[in-house]
Structures are given as C-alpha cells and as structure tokens.
Write a protein that holds these residues in place. Sequence first.
Motif, PDB file in Angstrom:
ATOM      1  N   LEU A  34      -6.938  14.963   6.332  1.00  0.00           N
ATOM      2  CA  LEU A  34      -6.665  13.807   5.674  1.00  0.00           C
ATOM      3  C   LEU A  34      -7.490  13.647   4.310  1.00  0.00           C
ATOM      4  O   LEU A  34      -8.745  13.942   4.665  1.00  0.00           O
ATOM      5  N   ILE A  35      -7.158  13.665   3.156  1.00  0.00           N
ATOM      6  CA  ILE A  35      -7.906  13.736   2.012  1.00  0.00           C
ATOM      7  C   ILE A  35      -7.388  12.385   1.331  1.00  0.00           C
ATOM      8  O   ILE A  35      -6.214  12.067   1.313  1.00  0.00           O
ATOM      9  N   PHE A  36      -8.381  11.684   0.945  1.00  0.00           N
ATOM     10  CA  PHE A  36      -8.238  10.471  -0.157  1.00  0.00           C
ATOM     11  C   PHE A  36      -8.328  10.880  -1.637  1.00  0.00           C
ATOM     12  O   PHE A  36      -9.286  10.923  -2.148  1.00  0.00           O
ATOM     13  N   PRO A  63       2.119  13.036   1.173  1.00  0.00           N
ATOM     14  CA  PRO A  63       1.599  11.714   0.778  1.00  0.00           C
ATOM     15  C   PRO A  63       1.855  10.420   1.809  1.00  0.00           C
ATOM     16  O   PRO A  63       2.779  10.560   2.389  1.00  0.00           O
ATOM     17  N   VAL A  64       0.809   9.686   1.916  1.00  0.00           N
ATOM     18  CA  VAL A  64       0.568   8.670   2.774  1.00  0.00           C
ATOM     19  C   VAL A  64       0.044   7.606   2.052  1.00  0.00           C
ATOM     20  O   VAL A  64      -0.817   7.773   1.373  1.00  0.00           O
ATOM     21  N   ALA A  65       0.775   6.457   2.382  1.00  0.00           N
ATOM     22  CA  ALA A  65       0.086   5.097   1.387  1.00  0.00           C
ATOM     23  C   ALA A  65      -0.427   4.258   2.583  1.00  0.00           C
ATOM     24  O   ALA A  65       0.284   4.024   3.750  1.00  0.00           O
ATOM     25  N   LEU A  66      -1.810   4.044   2.607  1.00  0.00           N
ATOM     26  CA  LEU A  66      -2.614   2.799   3.554  1.00  0.00           C
ATOM     27  C   LEU A  66      -2.428   1.484   2.727  1.00  0.00           C
ATOM     28  O   LEU A  66      -2.949   1.400   1.773  1.00  0.00           O
ATOM     29  N   THR A 102       2.460   4.250   5.644  1.00  0.00           N
ATOM     30  CA  THR A 102       3.648   4.655   5.340  1.00  0.00           C
ATOM     31  C   THR A 102       3.755   6.090   4.670  1.00  0.00           C
ATOM     32  O   THR A 102       2.963   6.494   3.924  1.00  0.00           O
ATOM     33  N   PHE A 103       4.445   7.073   5.311  1.00  0.00           N
ATOM     34  CA  PHE A 103       4.562   8.308   4.991  1.00  0.00           C
ATOM     35  C   PHE A 103       5.729   8.335   3.826  1.00  0.00           C
ATOM     36  O   PHE A 103       6.676   8.005   3.953  1.00  0.00           O
ATOM     37  N   LEU A 104       5.432   8.918   2.787  1.00  0.00           N
ATOM     38  CA  LEU A 104       6.037   8.991   1.419  1.00  0.00           C
ATOM     39  C   LEU A 104       7.042  10.160   1.510  1.00  0.00           C
ATOM     40  O   LEU A 104       6.758  10.988   2.017  1.00  0.00           O
TER      41      LEU A 104
END
Length: 104
Positions: A34-36, A63-66, A102-104
């Motif tokens: 997991l990378i920001f 891509p994932v949105a937190l 949210t998984f984009l």
Amino acid sequence: ILVDRAADSKKAAVEAINARVAALQSGADFPQLLIFPTGSTTTCDSLISFKPGAFIPAAPVQPVALRFVPDGFDSSWVVSGPSLPKIFLLMMCQWWGEVHVTFL
C-alpha cells in the motif's frame, strides 16, 4: 517503507519499491503493498498530484480512494490548518474513526 522528505530517503524508497516489485515478479509471496503517492491528505475538495516514486517500477497498480468521515473535526492536514501533533491528539480523543474505502 518510510519516506522522509530528504532526497536520500526518496531514493531509498524507490529502491525498496523496485526490490519489492522484482521479488514479486520472481514468485515471492508478499502481501500487497500500500503506497500513498500523494504524500499528504486534503480536505476532499480536490485531488493533489502524485509523487512519481511509486510508479517508477511500471508495475500494475490498483487505485484506491480513502475518505475519512469527520466526526467533530476534519482529520486531513493542510498547511494552513492545525499542527500534525494537534491532529494526532484529536484523532486519539475520538471514540472511533470512520473511513470509506473505494477501489477505483
């Protein structure tokens, strides 16, 4: 993989990411990384630019949105806002923290 804002730390982080990708491609069994890539958070008004280090290996990404749901205060850090220690203290004083993934 911890990254300091100094150039040497950024280079070390890119090398660690490259090593992890190479190990995964050779069959190693690691959990997902997991990378920001923005290196920060925002007040949800806009998306900020990504730092390039996470994408240098040219490996597939998910891509994932937190989205942190504020409960009494906004936990995102912006330069004009409260200090990081104050935000950390306020987060520790909450009974719970709600995060939408949210998984984009």
